[in-house]
Design an enzyme around this catalytic site. Structure first.
Site, PDB file in Angstrom:
ATOM      1  N   ASP A 151       7.601   3.510  12.818  1.00 47.91           N
ATOM      2  CA  ASP A 151       6.882   4.452  11.951  1.00 47.91           C
ATOM      3  C   ASP A 151       5.433   4.595  12.400  1.00 47.91           C
ATOM      4  O   ASP A 151       4.628   3.678  12.233  1.00 47.91           O
ATOM      5  CB  ASP A 151       6.921   3.934  10.506  1.00 47.91           C
ATOM      6  CG  ASP A 151       6.233   4.889   9.540  1.00 47.91           C
ATOM      7  OD1 ASP A 151       6.911   5.791   9.021  1.00 47.91           O
ATOM      8  OD2 ASP A 151       5.002   4.742   9.327  1.00 47.91           O
ATOM      9  N   TYR A 203      -2.709   7.585  12.806  1.00 50.59           N
ATOM     10  CA  TYR A 203      -2.838   6.208  13.330  1.00 50.59           C
ATOM     11  C   TYR A 203      -3.385   6.185  14.752  1.00 50.59           C
ATOM     12  O   TYR A 203      -3.752   5.134  15.260  1.00 50.59           O
ATOM     13  CB  TYR A 203      -1.483   5.467  13.307  1.00 50.59           C
ATOM     14  CG  TYR A 203      -0.796   5.403  11.964  1.00 50.59           C
ATOM     15  CD1 TYR A 203      -1.456   5.766  10.791  1.00 50.59           C
ATOM     16  CD2 TYR A 203       0.525   4.995  11.850  1.00 50.59           C
ATOM     17  CE1 TYR A 203      -0.816   5.732   9.566  1.00 50.59           C
ATOM     18  CE2 TYR A 203       1.173   4.943  10.618  1.00 50.59           C
ATOM     19  CZ  TYR A 203       0.495   5.330   9.485  1.00 50.59           C
ATOM     20  OH  TYR A 203       1.138   5.287   8.279  1.00 50.59           O
ATOM     21  N   LYS A 244       3.947  11.729  11.393  1.00 51.22           N
ATOM     22  CA  LYS A 244       3.551  12.438  10.170  1.00 51.22           C
ATOM     23  C   LYS A 244       2.424  13.429  10.462  1.00 51.22           C
ATOM     24  O   LYS A 244       1.589  13.179  11.335  1.00 51.22           O
ATOM     25  CB  LYS A 244       3.045  11.433   9.111  1.00 51.22           C
ATOM     26  CG  LYS A 244       3.917  10.192   8.983  1.00 51.22           C
ATOM     27  CD  LYS A 244       3.432   9.253   7.881  1.00 51.22           C
ATOM     28  CE  LYS A 244       4.205   7.943   7.886  1.00 51.22           C
ATOM     29  NZ  LYS A 244       3.659   6.922   8.774  1.00 51.22           N
ATOM     30  N   HIS A 297       2.267  13.649   5.329  1.00 52.27           N
ATOM     31  CA  HIS A 297       1.682  12.327   5.060  1.00 52.27           C
ATOM     32  C   HIS A 297       1.238  12.151   3.594  1.00 52.27           C
ATOM     33  O   HIS A 297       1.485  11.125   2.985  1.00 52.27           O
ATOM     34  CB  HIS A 297       0.497  12.111   6.019  1.00 52.27           C
ATOM     35  CG  HIS A 297       0.255  10.681   6.364  1.00 52.27           C
ATOM     36  ND1 HIS A 297      -0.149  10.254   7.606  1.00 52.27           N
ATOM     37  CD2 HIS A 297       0.352   9.555   5.625  1.00 52.27           C
ATOM     38  CE1 HIS A 297      -0.279   8.938   7.621  1.00 52.27           C
ATOM     39  NE2 HIS A 297       0.009   8.491   6.428  1.00 52.27           N
TER      40      HIS A 297
HETATM   41  N1  LIG Z   1       2.614   6.900   4.379  1.00 50.58           N
HETATM   42  C1  LIG Z   1       1.489   6.284   4.121  1.00 50.58           C
HETATM   43  O1  LIG Z   1       0.565   6.820   3.479  1.00 50.58           O
HETATM   44  C2  LIG Z   1       1.307   4.889   4.590  1.00 50.58           C
HETATM   45  C3  LIG Z   1       0.221   4.120   4.154  1.00 50.58           C
HETATM   46  C4  LIG Z   1       0.093   2.828   4.622  1.00 50.58           C
HETATM   47  C5  LIG Z   1       1.038   2.303   5.501  1.00 50.58           C
HETATM   48  N2  LIG Z   1       2.074   3.092   5.935  1.00 50.58           N
HETATM   49  C6  LIG Z   1       3.099   2.580   6.885  1.00 50.58           C
HETATM   50  O2  LIG Z   1       3.649   1.357   6.388  1.00 50.58           O
HETATM   51  C7  LIG Z   1       3.481   0.326   7.341  1.00 50.58           C
HETATM   52  C8  LIG Z   1       3.342  -1.023   6.682  1.00 50.58           C
HETATM   53  O3  LIG Z   1       2.328  -1.024   5.697  1.00 50.58           O
HETATM   54  P1  LIG Z   1       0.963  -1.865   5.819  1.00 50.58           P
HETATM   55  O4  LIG Z   1       0.621  -2.055   7.253  1.00 50.58           O
HETATM   56  O5  LIG Z   1      -0.015  -1.170   4.950  1.00 50.58           O
HETATM   57  O6  LIG Z   1       1.285  -3.226   5.082  1.00 50.58           O
HETATM   58  P2  LIG Z   1       2.339  -4.433   5.200  1.00 50.58           P
HETATM   59  O7  LIG Z   1       3.365  -4.156   6.214  1.00 50.58           O
HETATM   60  O8  LIG Z   1       2.764  -4.743   3.814  1.00 50.58           O
HETATM   61  O9  LIG Z   1       1.436  -5.645   5.670  1.00 50.58           O
HETATM   62  C9  LIG Z   1       0.856  -5.698   6.942  1.00 50.58           C
HETATM   63  C10 LIG Z   1      -0.183  -6.823   6.947  1.00 50.58           C
HETATM   64  O10 LIG Z   1       0.430  -8.081   6.663  1.00 50.58           O
HETATM   65  C11 LIG Z   1       0.305  -8.950   7.790  1.00 50.58           C
HETATM   66  N3  LIG Z   1       1.640  -9.561   7.965  1.00 50.58           N
HETATM   67  C12 LIG Z   1       2.750  -8.971   8.468  1.00 50.58           C
HETATM   68  N4  LIG Z   1       3.791  -9.818   8.427  1.00 50.58           N
HETATM   69  C13 LIG Z   1       3.336 -10.978   7.893  1.00 50.58           C
HETATM   70  C14 LIG Z   1       3.941 -12.218   7.605  1.00 50.58           C
HETATM   71  N5  LIG Z   1       5.223 -12.438   7.864  1.00 50.58           N
HETATM   72  N6  LIG Z   1       3.178 -13.196   7.034  1.00 50.58           N
HETATM   73  C15 LIG Z   1       1.875 -12.961   6.763  1.00 50.58           C
HETATM   74  N7  LIG Z   1       1.239 -11.795   7.015  1.00 50.58           N
HETATM   75  C16 LIG Z   1       1.966 -10.813   7.582  1.00 50.58           C
HETATM   76  C17 LIG Z   1      -0.110  -8.090   8.961  1.00 50.58           C
HETATM   77  O11 LIG Z   1      -0.981  -8.800   9.802  1.00 50.58           O
HETATM   78  P3  LIG Z   1      -0.782  -8.939  11.403  1.00 50.58           P
HETATM   79  O12 LIG Z   1      -0.548  -7.585  11.978  1.00 50.58           O
HETATM   80  O13 LIG Z   1      -2.079  -9.544  11.809  1.00 50.58           O
HETATM   81  O14 LIG Z   1       0.383  -9.869  11.589  1.00 50.58           O
HETATM   82  C18 LIG Z   1      -0.868  -6.952   8.265  1.00 50.58           C
HETATM   83  O15 LIG Z   1      -2.197  -7.340   8.018  1.00 50.58           O
HETATM   84  C19 LIG Z   1       2.243   0.786   8.129  1.00 50.58           C
HETATM   85  O16 LIG Z   1       2.083   0.129   9.349  1.00 50.58           O
HETATM   86  C20 LIG Z   1       2.518   2.255   8.258  1.00 50.58           C
HETATM   87  O17 LIG Z   1       3.468   2.509   9.275  1.00 50.58           O
HETATM   88  C21 LIG Z   1       2.223   4.363   5.495  1.00 50.58           C
END
Ligand SMILES: NC(=O)c1ccc[n+]([C@@H]2O[C@H](COP(=O)([O-])OP(=O)(O)OC[C@H]3O[C@@H](n4cnc5c(N)ncnc54)[C@H](OP(=O)(O)O)[C@@H]3O)[C@@H](O)[C@H]2O)c1
Length: 276
Positions: A49, A54, A79, A112
């Site tokens: 994704d 990004y 997106k 988005h």
């Molecule tokens: N559509 C939208 O508006 C929107 C908005 C936000 C996000 N997204 C999408 O959703 C994806 C995921 O969301 P997100 O990045 O906001 O949050 P997330 O996946 O809930 O959390 C990511 C964070 O948690 C850490 N992490 C990952 N696995 C871990 C584990 N097993 N133990 C401890 N910490 C861990 C990562 O750090 P490290 O990388 O340092 O490991 C990063 O800081 C994004 O990458 C993006 O593709 C979409």
């Protein structure tokens, strides 16, 4: 075993999409993105994704092209960003994204955010791109029930998916029920709430009982709810950990206990009040 991260759901247009994936928001363009996506593909991740916003579509595309996993086994989402919305601009934005990705087709293209006054025109462009065959499915992100209703009232092609902030503190039950009743799949962004729920006594106790990490418990909760989580990590150990969620099952009681953590708490922007 309880399934595999390579399992798929069938979207309402017949396209099959993996039940689990990798998000790459805040992964740096270039080496970091290429390395992260390559590692994920090697570990069995099949859904990636990204988004124009990004700024790492080139790295995602390079990793996909250099992978030994066939292109047709990889599901790529990108997106259209808010400043590119509207009919003409969306058509141009898609051209830029597909060129940066360097792929012949994108699997899923999403709006988005529901930019007021623009998202219906954006959607008309999405429909045109879909009909051109350069994208296999079109959907939305951060749409509330009223935005979806508006799209459904005006569209020719129904969105296949709604990607929203979703985790145990924001379980989005009403929105999920609406989506299900309209055959719209639900995908969770910030599925592990960026670690903010770690240490919660209910999640910690289930993790201890199952011998799994809290991230794994939350990700398993999503999958058992029929929600597609896309956790992001740039660390190999965490990429492995997050994908290792198929050797246990949460009981109905454990699912209920995690459901009880909902407090409608958002950590990201509200789709009715964002200013970007
Ligand atoms: N559509 C939208 O508006 C929107 C908005 C936000 C996000 N997204 C999408 O959703 C994806 C995921 O969301 P997100 O990045 O906001 O949050 P997330 O996946 O809930 O959390 C990511 C964070 O948690 C850490 N992490 C990952 N696995 C871990 C584990 N097993 N133990 C401890 N910490 C861990 C990562 O750090 P490290 O990388 O340092 O490991 C990063 O800081 C994004 O990458 C993006 O593709 C979409």
């Amino acid at each position: 075993m309880s399934g595999s991260i390579m399992d798929k759901v069938t979207l309402h247009n017949g396209v099959m999409m993996p039940v689990f994936g990798l998000g790459v928001y805040k992964v740096e363009e270039g080496e970091e993105t290429e390395k992260t996506v390559s590692s994920a593909l090697q570990l069995g991740y099949r859904l990636i994704d990204t988004a124009a916003f990004y700024d790492n579509e080139e790295g995602v595309g390079k990793a996909i092209r250099s992978s030994s996993v066939p292109r047709e086994d990889i599901f790529v989402t990108t997106k259209v960003w808010n400043s590119d919305q509207g009919y003409e601009n969306t058509l141009k934005a898609f051209d830029r994204s597909i060129n940066k990705l360097g792929v012949e087709y994108v699997d899923l293209y999403l709006v988005h955010w529901p930019v007021k006054g623009k998202y219906l025109d954006t959607w008309r462009a999405m429909e045109e791109i879909y009909r051109s065959g350069r994208v296999r499915a079109i959907g939305v992100s951060n749409f509330q029930v009223h935005h979806l209703q508006d799209i459904l009232n005006h569209c020719e092609e129904k969105p296949v998916i709604n990607q929203v902030e979703l985790h145990p503190a924001l379980s989005q039950e009403e929105l999920r029920a609406f989506c299900t009743s309209h055959e719209i799949a639900v995908e969770a962004w910030s599925p592990i709430a960026r670690g903010r729920l770690f240490g919660d006594p209910i999640i910690a106790s289930i993790a201890k009982d199952k011998g799994k990490s809290e991230a794994q418990i939350i990700l398993r909760w999503h999958v058992q709810n029929g929600v597609i989580p896309i956790p992001k990590s740039v660390h190999l150990e965490r990429l492995k950990e997050n994908s290792d969620i198929c050797d246990f099952v949460l009981t109905a009681k454990e699912m209920e206990n995690i459901n009880s953590l909902n407090r409608d708490e958002r950590f990201g922007a509200h789709p009715d009040h964002f200013d970007f």
